[in-house]
Design a protein around this motif. Structure first.
Motif, PDB file in Angstrom:
ATOM      1  N   THR A 160      45.160  42.691  39.936  1.00 28.33           N
ATOM      2  CA  THR A 160      46.233  41.213  39.734  1.00 28.33           C
ATOM      3  C   THR A 160      47.648  41.275  38.743  1.00 28.33           C
ATOM      4  OG1 THR A 160      47.465  38.651  41.099  1.00 28.33           O
ATOM      5  CG2 THR A 160      45.998  39.283  39.000  1.00 28.33           C
ATOM      6  N   GLN A 205      41.019  34.204  39.404  1.00 30.87           N
ATOM      7  CA  GLN A 205      40.841  35.360  39.865  1.00 30.87           C
ATOM      8  C   GLN A 205      39.405  35.807  38.842  1.00 30.87           C
ATOM      9  OE1 GLN A 205      44.808  35.839  40.115  1.00 30.87           O
ATOM     10  NE2 GLN A 205      44.276  34.887  41.355  1.00 30.87           N
ATOM     11  N   HIS A 228      40.752  28.182  45.801  1.00 31.46           N
ATOM     12  CA  HIS A 228      39.144  27.332  45.518  1.00 31.46           C
ATOM     13  C   HIS A 228      38.103  26.837  45.876  1.00 31.46           C
ATOM     14  CE1 HIS A 228      40.675  28.811  41.028  1.00 31.46           C
ATOM     15  NE2 HIS A 228      40.308  29.861  41.647  1.00 31.46           N
ATOM     16  N   LYS A 288      34.663  29.691  40.890  1.00 32.13           N
ATOM     17  CA  LYS A 288      35.553  28.771  39.389  1.00 32.13           C
ATOM     18  C   LYS A 288      35.524  27.468  40.154  1.00 32.13           C
ATOM     19  CE  LYS A 288      38.432  31.630  40.197  1.00 32.13           C
ATOM     20  NZ  LYS A 288      37.858  32.733  40.169  1.00 32.13           N
ATOM     21  N   THR A 330      46.883  39.711  48.061  1.00 31.57           N
ATOM     22  CA  THR A 330      45.951  38.976  49.669  1.00 31.57           C
ATOM     23  C   THR A 330      47.730  38.509  50.400  1.00 31.57           C
ATOM     24  OG1 THR A 330      47.259  37.112  47.383  1.00 31.57           O
ATOM     25  CG2 THR A 330      44.676  37.974  48.034  1.00 31.57           C
ATOM     26  N   ASP A 362      36.205  34.578  43.052  1.00 31.03           N
ATOM     27  CA  ASP A 362      35.769  33.800  44.022  1.00 31.03           C
ATOM     28  C   ASP A 362      34.400  33.682  43.198  1.00 31.03           C
ATOM     29  OD1 ASP A 362      37.727  34.004  45.812  1.00 31.03           O
ATOM     30  OD2 ASP A 362      37.043  36.231  46.311  1.00 31.03           O
TER      31      ASP A 362
HETATM   32  P1  IMO Z   1      40.513  33.395  43.368  1.00 29.20           P
HETATM   33  O1  IMO Z   1      40.839  32.918  42.104  1.00 29.20           O
HETATM   34  C1  IMO Z   1      39.347  37.486  44.939  1.00 29.20           C
HETATM   35  C2  IMO Z   1      42.995  40.062  44.433  1.00 29.20           C
HETATM   36  C3  IMO Z   1      43.133  40.428  45.863  1.00 29.20           C
HETATM   37  C4  IMO Z   1      43.366  42.559  45.620  1.00 29.20           C
HETATM   38  C5  IMO Z   1      44.265  42.514  44.652  1.00 29.20           C
HETATM   39  C6  IMO Z   1      45.578  42.166  44.317  1.00 29.20           C
HETATM   40  O2  IMO Z   1      40.226  33.213  44.115  1.00 29.20           O
HETATM   41  O3  IMO Z   1      39.212  33.847  42.492  1.00 29.20           O
HETATM   42  P2  IMO Z   1      47.358  40.233  44.777  1.00 29.20           P
HETATM   43  O4  IMO Z   1      47.543  39.428  45.588  1.00 29.20           O
HETATM   44  O5  IMO Z   1      46.816  38.782  43.565  1.00 29.20           O
HETATM   45  O6  IMO Z   1      48.074  40.771  43.985  1.00 29.20           O
HETATM   46  O7  IMO Z   1      46.035  41.200  44.699  1.00 29.20           O
HETATM   47  O8  IMO Z   1      42.996  40.445  43.758  1.00 29.20           O
HETATM   48  N1  IMO Z   1      42.584  38.679  44.568  1.00 29.20           N
HETATM   49  C7  IMO Z   1      41.746  37.503  44.719  1.00 29.20           C
HETATM   50  N2  IMO Z   1      39.923  38.439  45.180  1.00 29.20           N
HETATM   51  N3  IMO Z   1      39.726  36.022  43.761  1.00 29.20           N
HETATM   52  C8  IMO Z   1      40.305  35.876  44.136  1.00 29.20           C
HETATM   53  O9  IMO Z   1      40.861  34.595  43.798  1.00 29.20           O
HETATM   54  C9  IMO Z   1      42.048  36.575  44.411  1.00 29.20           C
HETATM   55  N4  IMO Z   1      43.405  36.628  43.627  1.00 29.20           N
HETATM   56  C10 IMO Z   1      43.858  37.923  43.881  1.00 29.20           C
HETATM   57  O10 IMO Z   1      41.954  40.723  46.968  1.00 29.20           O
HETATM   58  O11 IMO Z   1      42.339  42.938  45.492  1.00 29.20           O
END
Ligand code: IMO
Ligand code: GDP
Ligand code: MG
Length: 429
Positions: free
Chosen positions: A238, A223, A41, A16, A129, A13
């Motif tokens: 993740t 991520q 995004h 990107k 998520t 977050d």
């Molecule tokens: P963007 O691309 C922020 C976090 C989840 C959780 C951990 C595992 O928007 O930056 P998952 O569902 O992937 O198994 O969750 O990762 N998480 C993110 N946090 N931005 C994201 O994507 C995220 N994608 C997964 O909150 O802590």
């Protein structure tokens, strides 16, 4: 370097989507290479807001958009997102969207398992998520995944489906869940197959052609490095490698093609979900930054945790991901603070650390060492030139640059596409 790889250098977050959209006008193709629809995004163009989870952010500007093999693809989520964006006037067709035919699928059984595990973990949950990302990647490396190319061969899918379902039945039994209804699952796949297959192709081949023609490719990470399965705050991560190196393996182009690595860095820190966060603020300053920065998850709507800028983790991310330069986002959110703090090191049991240790207990216990700088009362919001930034904001940017040992290439001053200050063009560097 003709190509650019964008990655998040914190816990996701970082902005990107905004930066990829801004760069997409200079690119000929945008490629997602890992993660899935756990990403959220956000693009803001002339006040119109687009939220993308699975589609590459280039799709909004009409740039060729490619979902690489490293992504785990929920076909129903893809359809819903395509329809949502079409509803916003975005044109999506087989000319501007390609999906790797070797992408593993996220199925409803993966979502089930994600939810069951999180519920069972109680207070120890990861805070995923809930999209089935982890279970889908497990089946990929367990060599039992159903992939996009299998959708063209559903009549002979039974042996594969049996192997996959036998594994899930055993796991489900542990949660008192009934076995997978194989017929129902096959029916659901029959219902979605044609939709996905219209975009399916060997994307490595498409990319080879695009590259040969001299096109500029933009790789869009999801991520952030601190959520990387190897380098992140394990197990609160993740299930994919989020570092820049994945752009090559997750798309089918070699590492000599991924080009300039642009790390996206928020001017403070946020995290959504559980896990260590050394500079977390649980006071009114944290609340103020959260409100000013609208720090609510794009995917789940959860409130993001907020903290001061942590130069230790960003320096580490830049090293691990080979970051060439950074885009510093959301500096406007810090406007109006009397002082701003930067974490420059950690204290742990009497020792000083200049890096984030690997062990989960150490990560949870480190105490940040702060450097305090004067804030700025002037507004940076919407600034489009470095000269427009107040002197103390310039000092802040320069200090960050020094501490993370990486140059600042871009500064973002609002969610809007064009409120972006270009200092070094990643496509020209
Ligand atoms: P963007 O691309 C922020 C976090 C989840 C959780 C951990 C595992 O928007 O930056 P998952 O569902 O992937 O198994 O969750 O990762 N998480 C993110 N946090 N931005 C994201 O994507 C995220 N994608 C997964 O909150 O802590
Ligand atoms: P991503 O996952 O890295 O693409 O980031 P998200 O879209 O999940 O979260 C970033 C949020 O900050 C979005 O709501 C963006 O519109 C917003 N944003 C991006 N850059 C800036 C900026 O420079 N200033 C402000 N105020 N908001 C920004
Ligand atoms: Mg996001």
């Amino acid at each position: 370097m003709a190509n650019v790889t964008v990655i998040g250098a914190q816990w996701g977050d970082e902005g990107k989507g905004k930066i990829v959209d801004w760069l997409a006008s200079r690119a000929d193709a945008v490629v997602r290479f890992q993660g899935g629809h756990n990403a959220g995004h956000t693009l803001v163009i002339d006040g119109n807001v687009y939220k993308l989870s699975l589609l590459p952010s280039g799709i909004v500007s009409g740039t060729l958009s490619i979902i690489g093999n490293g992504v785990v693809l929920d076909p129903w989520a893809l359809k819903a997102e395509v329809e949502k964006l079409e509803g916003q006037g975005v044109v999506i067709n087989a000319d501007n969207l390609a999906v790797a035919d070797n992408c593993p699928l996220i199925l409803p059984i993966h979502r089930d398992l994600d939810g069951l595990r999180e519920t069972a973990a109680g207070a120890g949950k990861i805070g995923t998520t809930g999209r089935g990302i982890g279970p889908a990647y497990e089946d990929k490396v367990g060599r039992r995944a159903i992939r996009v190319c299998d959708l063209a061969h559903l009549d002979s899918l039974e042996p594969q489906l049996d192997r996959l379902c036998a594994h899930h039945d055993a796991l489900r039994a542990g949660f008192d869940q009934p076995p997978v209804d194989r017929e129902a699952l096959l029916e659901e796949l029959r219902g979605i197959a044609d939709f996905v297959l219209q975009y399916a192709q060997p994307v490595w081949k498409r990319l080879k052609k695009v590259r040969k023609a001299g096109a500029k490719i933009l790789f869009e990470g999801a991520q952030g490095v601190l959520l990387d399965i190897d380098h992140g705050t394990y197990p609160f991560v993740t299930s994919s490698n989020t570092v820049s190196g994945t752009a090559a393996s997750g798309s089918g182009l070699g590492p000599n093609s991924t080009g300039y690595v642009l790390g996206i860095v928020k001017a403070y820190t946020t995290r959504v979900g559980s896990g260590p966060f050394p500079t977390e603020l649980e006071d009114e300053i944290g609340q103020r930054l959260g409100e000013r920065g609208h720090e609510f998850g794009t995917v789940t709507g959860r409130q993001r945790r907020v903290g001061w800028f942590d130069a230790v983790i960003v320096r580490q991310s830049c090293a691990i991901s080979g970051v060439t330069g950074i885009a510093l986002t959301k500096i406007d959110v810090l406007d109006g603070l009397d002082e701003v703090k930067i974490c420059t090191g950690y204290r742990l049991r009497g020792n000083v650390y200049d890096y984030f240790p690997s062990h989960a207990a150490d990560q949870a216990e480190v105490e940040p060492i702060y450097e305090t700088m004067d804030g700025w009362s002037e507004s940076t919001a919407g600034a489009r030139s470095f000269a427009d930034l107040p002197a103390n904001a310039v000092k802040y940017v320069q200090r960050i640059q020094e501490l993370i040992e990486t140059p600042v290439a871009l500064v973002s001053t609002s969610p809007e596409r064009d409120d972006t200050i270009l200092m070094r063009d990643p496509f020209m560097d």
